[in-house]
Design a protein around this motif. Structure first.
Motif, short mmCIF file in Angstrom:
data_model
loop_
_atom_site.label_atom_id
_atom_site.label_comp_id
_atom_site.label_asym_id
_atom_site.label_seq_id
_atom_site.Cartn_x
_atom_site.Cartn_y
_atom_site.Cartn_z
N THR A 133 -44.00 -43.44 55.56
CA THR A 133 -43.75 -43.02 56.94
C THR A 133 -44.97 -42.30 57.53
O THR A 133 -45.39 -42.58 58.65
CB THR A 133 -42.49 -42.12 56.98
N ASP A 156 -36.22 -47.66 58.09
CA ASP A 156 -35.55 -46.93 57.02
C ASP A 156 -34.21 -46.44 57.56
O ASP A 156 -34.14 -45.46 58.29
CB ASP A 156 -36.40 -45.74 56.56
N ARG A 159 -32.06 -42.85 55.32
CA ARG A 159 -32.16 -41.40 55.49
C ARG A 159 -32.22 -41.08 56.97
O ARG A 159 -33.12 -41.54 57.69
CB ARG A 159 -33.45 -40.88 54.83
N GLN A 165 -38.31 -38.06 61.44
CA GLN A 165 -39.69 -37.87 60.95
C GLN A 165 -40.62 -38.90 61.62
O GLN A 165 -41.69 -38.57 62.12
CB GLN A 165 -39.69 -38.06 59.43
N ASP A 208 -41.60 -49.54 59.42
CA ASP A 208 -41.37 -48.64 58.28
C ASP A 208 -40.21 -49.18 57.45
O ASP A 208 -39.30 -49.81 58.00
CB ASP A 208 -41.02 -47.23 58.79
MG LIG Z 1 -40.29 -42.78 54.72
#
Ligand SMILES: [Mg+2]
Ligand SMILES: Nc1nc2c(ncn2[C@@H]2O[C@H](COP(=O)(O)OP(=O)(O)OP(=O)(O)O)[C@@H](O)[C@H]2O)c(=O)[nH]1
Length: 322
Positions: A133, A156, A159, A165, A208
């Motif tokens: 990331t 992703d 999470r 993030q 990602d």
């Molecule tokens: Mg990541």
């Protein structure tokens, strides 16, 4: 699905405008210090090549994780050179090492040509926590500096924190961003994202993916699925498929990483966290072990701390160039 476009936020960019030489030097500081410590007894002194001496060099290179194959090669080279000409100084040893590394990386093609395709699709993969990331965010900034418009896809979906993030990184880099906090698998958002990128004439689409271990077969299957989804929209994509490897991990991480190549057409490596290790020789070992070109190195946590790999700067940063 949520999509936003952001203006570039300059507050996260490094204040100092360091050159890439300075960044390499700073990033490999720990590794250089470790090697200096090892070589301290011979720097500036007259040396004699014998079994003892070669044993000492071997131990120093091992400690820095250059790996058995490279270490042995270097020892052989030093020995062979000493038979042809007298080796009396550390500087001569260093020159032999540099030459060896130059040879080793002579085929290391780091070229990424985003202008060849529009949109240019870049995918990152790797085991958990390897730096995917962060690397993606840094890459968005890298391409923004070249005047390219990027779209980051939050692939992703495992999470929740990963999306936030990544969103922060997208803002820092001034990149467009697409996410779906309700998604339970990445295919949909990747499909939507690529379509959006095509519609908006985005230059580069950065995807990602979640961290995964090679022995989790459903997660590895998911990678194949991601690949299929991408190819459904752009058959020749991903144009770049980067395997992100934590430079501070040992053999285990490498074994895991090797498995990714069986599923994805890996085009190169990003080796991260090299600033966090005194064993900078690991970069050569990883390159040797996996056989992919090292395209970028992560030398810190800031947005500008991802650099195209430069073998000469790498060797100079480890062994000094004075
Ligand atoms: Mg990541
Ligand atoms: N010092 C340093 N830290 C780094 C570097 N690259 C990544 N990190 C740190 O490594 C940690 C993990 O980075 P992430 O980018 O979240 O890793 P990831 O591969 O996306 O992790 P998962 O998505 O959980 O698999 C973070 O704390 C990053 O700041 C680097 O080059 N140097």
């Amino acid at each position: 699905m949520i999509f936003f476009r952001k203006k570039k936020d300059d507050s996260f960019h490094s204040e100092k405008n360091e050159s890439k030489e300075q960044k390499f030097n700073y990033g490999f500081q720990r590794s250089r210090n470790r090697l200096r410590e090892g070589f301290l007894s011979i720097i500036g002194k007259e040396i004699k090549i014998n079994e003892n001496f070669l044993g000492d060099i071997e131990a120093i290179l091992y400690q820095s994780d250059f790996g058995p194959h490279i270490t042995e090669n270097l020892l052989r080279k030093i020995e062979a050179t000493s038979r042809k000409q007298s080796i009396k100084s550390y500087d001569q040893i260093r020159d032999i090492i540099k030459e060896e590394f130059r040879d080793r990386f002579s085929q290391n093609d780091i070229t990424i040509q985003p202008e060849k395709y529009k949109p240019f699709v870049l995918l990152v993969s790797g085991v958990n926590g390897s730096g995917k990331t962060t690397t993606l965010g840094k890459l968005a900034k890298y391409f923004a500096d070249q005047g390219k418009k990027s779209l980051i896809i939050a692939g992703d979906t495992y999470r929740a924190a990963a999306i936030e993030q990544l969103e922060t990184w997208a803002k820092r880099a001034g990149a467009d961003f697409i996410k779906n906090p309700d998604a339970t698998n990445p295919s949909g958002i990747i499909y939507d994202g690529i379509q959006k990128g095509i519609r908006n004439e985005t230059d580069i689409i950065l995807i990602d993916t979640a961290g995964r271990l090679h022995n989790k077969s459903h997660l590895m299957d998911e990678l194949s699925k991601i690949l299929r989804v991408i190819k459904k929209l752009i058959p020749e994509a991903p144009h770049e498929s980067l395997l992100v490897i934590d430079g501070t991990v040992g053999q285990n991480g490498l074994i895991q990483a090797r498995e990714f190549g069986k599923i994805l057409p890996v085009t190169g490596l990003v080796i991260t966290k090299l600033d966090g290790t005194a064993k900078g020789g690991i970069l050569v070992s990883i390159h040797e072990e996996l056989g992919y070109p090292v395209k970028f190195v992560g030398l810190g946590e800031k947005i500008d701390d991802l650099l195209p790999f430069d073998p000469d700067l790498y060797t100079d940063s480890l062994f000094g160039n004075d």
